[in-house]
Design a protein around this motif. Structure first.
Motif, PDB file in Angstrom:
ATOM      1  N   PHE A   1       3.964   5.783  -5.461  1.00  0.00           N
ATOM      2  CA  PHE A   1       3.830   5.876  -6.916  1.00  0.00           C
ATOM      3  C   PHE A   1       2.785   6.923  -7.300  1.00  0.00           C
ATOM      4  O   PHE A   1       2.984   7.713  -8.229  1.00  0.00           O
ATOM      5  CB  PHE A   1       3.444   4.502  -7.477  1.00  0.00           C
ATOM      6  CG  PHE A   1       3.321   4.467  -8.973  1.00  0.00           C
ATOM      7  CD1 PHE A   1       4.427   4.655  -9.777  1.00  0.00           C
ATOM      8  CD2 PHE A   1       2.097   4.246  -9.576  1.00  0.00           C
ATOM      9  CE1 PHE A   1       4.322   4.621 -11.152  1.00  0.00           C
ATOM     10  CE2 PHE A   1       1.972   4.217 -10.948  1.00  0.00           C
ATOM     11  CZ  PHE A   1       3.094   4.409 -11.743  1.00  0.00           C
ATOM     12  N   LYS A   2       1.674   6.944  -6.559  1.00  0.00           N
ATOM     13  CA  LYS A   2       0.632   7.927  -6.841  1.00  0.00           C
ATOM     14  C   LYS A   2       1.143   9.345  -6.583  1.00  0.00           C
ATOM     15  O   LYS A   2       0.845  10.278  -7.355  1.00  0.00           O
ATOM     16  CB  LYS A   2      -0.591   7.641  -5.965  1.00  0.00           C
ATOM     17  CG  LYS A   2      -1.786   8.575  -6.198  1.00  0.00           C
ATOM     18  CD  LYS A   2      -2.966   8.147  -5.340  1.00  0.00           C
ATOM     19  CE  LYS A   2      -4.160   9.045  -5.571  1.00  0.00           C
ATOM     20  NZ  LYS A   2      -3.914  10.434  -5.161  1.00  0.00           N
ATOM     21  N   ARG A   3       1.917   9.512  -5.508  1.00  0.00           N
ATOM     22  CA  ARG A   3       2.461  10.823  -5.193  1.00  0.00           C
ATOM     23  C   ARG A   3       3.415  11.297  -6.296  1.00  0.00           C
ATOM     24  O   ARG A   3       3.414  12.471  -6.675  1.00  0.00           O
ATOM     25  CB  ARG A   3       3.191  10.767  -3.848  1.00  0.00           C
ATOM     26  CG  ARG A   3       3.606  12.125  -3.311  1.00  0.00           C
ATOM     27  CD  ARG A   3       3.962  12.048  -1.845  1.00  0.00           C
ATOM     28  NE  ARG A   3       5.012  11.098  -1.569  1.00  0.00           N
ATOM     29  CZ  ARG A   3       4.852   9.977  -0.879  1.00  0.00           C
ATOM     30  NH1 ARG A   3       3.669   9.646  -0.419  1.00  0.00           N
ATOM     31  NH2 ARG A   3       5.876   9.167  -0.654  1.00  0.00           N
ATOM     32  N   CYS A   4       4.206  10.354  -6.829  1.00  0.00           N
ATOM     33  CA  CYS A   4       5.117  10.712  -7.926  1.00  0.00           C
ATOM     34  C   CYS A   4       4.340  11.108  -9.177  1.00  0.00           C
ATOM     35  O   CYS A   4       4.720  12.053  -9.879  1.00  0.00           O
ATOM     36  CB  CYS A   4       6.049   9.545  -8.229  1.00  0.00           C
ATOM     37  SG  CYS A   4       7.242   9.179  -6.922  1.00  0.00           S
ATOM     38  N   LEU A   5       3.258  10.384  -9.458  1.00  0.00           N
ATOM     39  CA  LEU A   5       2.441  10.716 -10.619  1.00  0.00           C
ATOM     40  C   LEU A   5       1.815  12.108 -10.458  1.00  0.00           C
ATOM     41  O   LEU A   5       1.748  12.884 -11.416  1.00  0.00           O
ATOM     42  CB  LEU A   5       1.329   9.681 -10.814  1.00  0.00           C
ATOM     43  CG  LEU A   5       1.754   8.311 -11.362  1.00  0.00           C
ATOM     44  CD1 LEU A   5       0.535   7.398 -11.464  1.00  0.00           C
ATOM     45  CD2 LEU A   5       2.433   8.445 -12.712  1.00  0.00           C
ATOM     46  N   ASP A   6       1.364  12.414  -9.241  1.00  0.00           N
ATOM     47  CA  ASP A   6       0.786  13.730  -8.994  1.00  0.00           C
ATOM     48  C   ASP A   6       1.809  14.838  -9.223  1.00  0.00           C
ATOM     49  O   ASP A   6       1.511  15.892  -9.768  1.00  0.00           O
ATOM     50  CB  ASP A   6       0.240  13.818  -7.568  1.00  0.00           C
ATOM     51  CG  ASP A   6      -0.977  12.918  -7.363  1.00  0.00           C
ATOM     52  OD1 ASP A   6      -1.624  12.562  -8.375  1.00  0.00           O
ATOM     53  OD2 ASP A   6      -1.280  12.578  -6.200  1.00  0.00           O
TER      54      ASP A   6
ATOM     55  N   CYS B   1       2.220   1.875  -3.421  1.00  0.00           N
ATOM     56  CA  CYS B   1       1.204   2.464  -4.296  1.00  0.00           C
ATOM     57  C   CYS B   1       1.029   3.954  -3.996  1.00  0.00           C
ATOM     58  O   CYS B   1       0.879   4.768  -4.921  1.00  0.00           O
ATOM     59  CB  CYS B   1      -0.124   1.730  -4.122  1.00  0.00           C
ATOM     60  SG  CYS B   1      -0.100   0.014  -4.683  1.00  0.00           S
ATOM     61  N   GLU B   2       1.044   4.310  -2.700  1.00  0.00           N
ATOM     62  CA  GLU B   2       0.912   5.716  -2.337  1.00  0.00           C
ATOM     63  C   GLU B   2       2.107   6.529  -2.840  1.00  0.00           C
ATOM     64  O   GLU B   2       1.952   7.665  -3.308  1.00  0.00           O
ATOM     65  CB  GLU B   2       0.780   5.854  -0.816  1.00  0.00           C
ATOM     66  CG  GLU B   2      -0.534   5.302  -0.274  1.00  0.00           C
ATOM     67  CD  GLU B   2      -0.561   5.271   1.243  1.00  0.00           C
ATOM     68  OE1 GLU B   2       0.527   5.450   1.850  1.00  0.00           O
ATOM     69  OE2 GLU B   2      -1.640   5.056   1.825  1.00  0.00           O
TER      70      GLU B   2
ATOM     71  N   LYS C   1       0.834  -1.203   0.000  1.00  0.00           N
ATOM     72  CA  LYS C   1       0.000   0.000   0.000  1.00  0.00           C
ATOM     73  C   LYS C   1       0.870   1.254   0.000  1.00  0.00           C
ATOM     74  O   LYS C   1       0.594   2.230  -0.706  1.00  0.00           O
ATOM     75  CB  LYS C   1      -0.932  -0.015   1.210  1.00  0.00           C
ATOM     76  CG  LYS C   1      -1.878   1.178   1.276  1.00  0.00           C
ATOM     77  CD  LYS C   1      -2.784   1.103   2.493  1.00  0.00           C
ATOM     78  CE  LYS C   1      -3.684   2.322   2.578  1.00  0.00           C
ATOM     79  NZ  LYS C   1      -4.559   2.283   3.786  1.00  0.00           N
TER      80      LYS C   1
ATOM     81  N   TYR D   1       2.361  15.283 -12.878  1.00  0.00           N
ATOM     82  CA  TYR D   1       1.194  15.960 -13.470  1.00  0.00           C
ATOM     83  C   TYR D   1       1.241  17.459 -13.185  1.00  0.00           C
ATOM     84  O   TYR D   1       0.970  18.284 -14.066  1.00  0.00           O
ATOM     85  CB  TYR D   1      -0.084  15.350 -12.917  1.00  0.00           C
ATOM     86  CG  TYR D   1      -1.354  16.000 -13.433  1.00  0.00           C
ATOM     87  CD1 TYR D   1      -1.834  15.759 -14.717  1.00  0.00           C
ATOM     88  CD2 TYR D   1      -2.063  16.895 -12.612  1.00  0.00           C
ATOM     89  CE1 TYR D   1      -2.990  16.378 -15.172  1.00  0.00           C
ATOM     90  CE2 TYR D   1      -3.208  17.500 -13.048  1.00  0.00           C
ATOM     91  CZ  TYR D   1      -3.670  17.230 -14.328  1.00  0.00           C
ATOM     92  OH  TYR D   1      -4.814  17.844 -14.800  1.00  0.00           O
TER      93      TYR D   1
END
Length: 384
Positions: free
Chosen positions: A373-378, A370-371, A367, A381
């Motif tokens: 990875f999501k933070r890097c994507l944000d 995933c968090e 988890k 962006y």
């Protein structure tokens, strides 16, 4: 776009095990694989079909099924269990004296591979890393809060030094000598070292925990850090030989060295699938049952013929040996396979944490990844 009926979906989940080949091995539950079928991922559907069933839940040996997962996710849990859950192990060995026949470096490696345990596993979890690794940060081993705390501590030179917050000290001081009367026994031809000498064998239990600072309270009494298996043989000694050393245990992960891996084994297999398509009766039923491990096939009375009939009793005990496909009389009557999304996990802890705890740790760590990875994507962006 719609979805096919459940029978078709169930058929696609079976990996075919034939006499000489394995078929239907590729996953097909993703969009675009089948024309005019909607296979987009759906959270509600995942919740409806995913479940976990425990078959064995001993403290250090757990067997359970995860049903409804993709192989990539199941394998992620396995890899995390093997290589990314932090544990405590002996890292630095300071040898004062070693007059045994074992070289210092070999002795150090043998000591490092001894698994450690304590009844206060929460205290081990709260120990800090002696040195923060950039790779662990990149992989998401630490949460954002932990990263901020460790970054602040890294500015302090004392953070890199052993302390009661990041290092556990163990000592070993063993010397071999003759037992009272042992010299006389030796002259008479006695050859059993345990009768002749004291400390003829050096075991893991000879490691003595020396608490420092707050460790005296955290690991007091039965919670003292000790080898999981006290009877591991480390070295053999003879009179006059002595080993004196101090060992520092620190936290690490299995990706750095296998001694930090929290599990002895962490593996999974797909649930065996046995489909008897035509009745197998009488003598053939008994022969068919002998083709499988005991307990997989049962014999029941067939109401129509009065003969014994072979039925599948417990497919989990099967090893998928394909023995029944070697006999011509069974080739067209049975279909073997494995269920693609039913993973039978076996997790054997090395003793520092319970197996069920390790499974929950692997889920929490995935988890975190995933968090991260999501933070890097944000961030990408926002910068874009």
């Amino acid at each position: 776009m719609g979805r096919p009926n459940q029978a078709t979906l169930d058929e696609r989940k079976i990996v075919g095990v034939n006499a000489e080949t394995v078929t239907n091995v590729s996953s097909t539950d993703f969009p675009g694989q089948y024309y005019h079928e909607d296979h987009s991922w759906n959270l509600d559907q995942f919740r409806r079909f995913f479940h976990v069933d425990f078959h064995k839940n001993d403290p250090y040996d757990a067997v359970f099924s995860m049903v409804g997962l993709d192989a990539s996710v199941a394998n992620a849990f396995r890899r995390i269990l093997l290589a990314e859950i932090p544990t405590l192990a002996l890292e630095n060995i300071y040898i004062t004296q070693n007059s045994s026949i074992i070289q210092d470096e070999v002795l150090s490696q043998r000591l490092g591979l001894i698994p450690l345990t304590t009844s206060n596993s929460a205290a081990i979890r709260n120990l800090k890393f002696l040195k923060r690794r950039q790779r662990e940060t990149d992989q998401g081993t630490f949460s954002k809060k932990e990263l901020e705390e460790e970054t602040d501590m890294a500015r302090n030179d004392s953070y890199m030094q052993p302390s009661d917050h990041n290092t556990v000290v163990m000592e070993l001081d063993v010397e071999c000598e003759y037992l009272p009367g042992g010299q006389a026994l030796a002259n008479r031809g006695e050859r059993d070292p345990s009768k002749l000498y004291k400390n003829s064998s050096l075991y893991a239990k000879d490691l003595v925990f020396r608490p420092t600072g707050q460790q005296a309270e955290l690991f007091a009494g039965d919670a003292a850090i000790r080898p999981t298996n006290p009877d591991i043989l480390v070295a053999k000694l003879r009179p006059g030989q002595k080993i004196t050393l101090t060992a520092h245990a620190v936290k690490g992960i299995g990706a750095d060295h296998a001694k930090f891996s929290p599990v002895a084994t962490a593996s999974y297999r797909l649930l065996p699938y046995i489909d008897i398509r035509q009745p197998i009766l009488g003598a053939d039923a008994k022969k068919f049952a002998r083709c499988f491990p005991k307990g997989v096939i049962s014999l029941v009375n067939d109401e129509a013929t009065g003969e014994q009939k072979a039925v599948v009793s417990d497919p989990m005990k099967d090893t998928v040996s394909r023995e029944c496909l070697r006999h011509d009389e069974f080739k067209d009557k049975v279909k073997l396979g494995r269920v693609r999304d039913h993973f039978i996990f076996s997790v054997e802890s090395s003793g520092q944490f319970e197996s069920a705890e390790l499974v929950l740790d692997s889920i929490a760590l995935l988890k975190r990844k995933c968090e991260t990875f999501k933070r890097c994507l944000d961030e990408v962006y926002r910068e874009g």
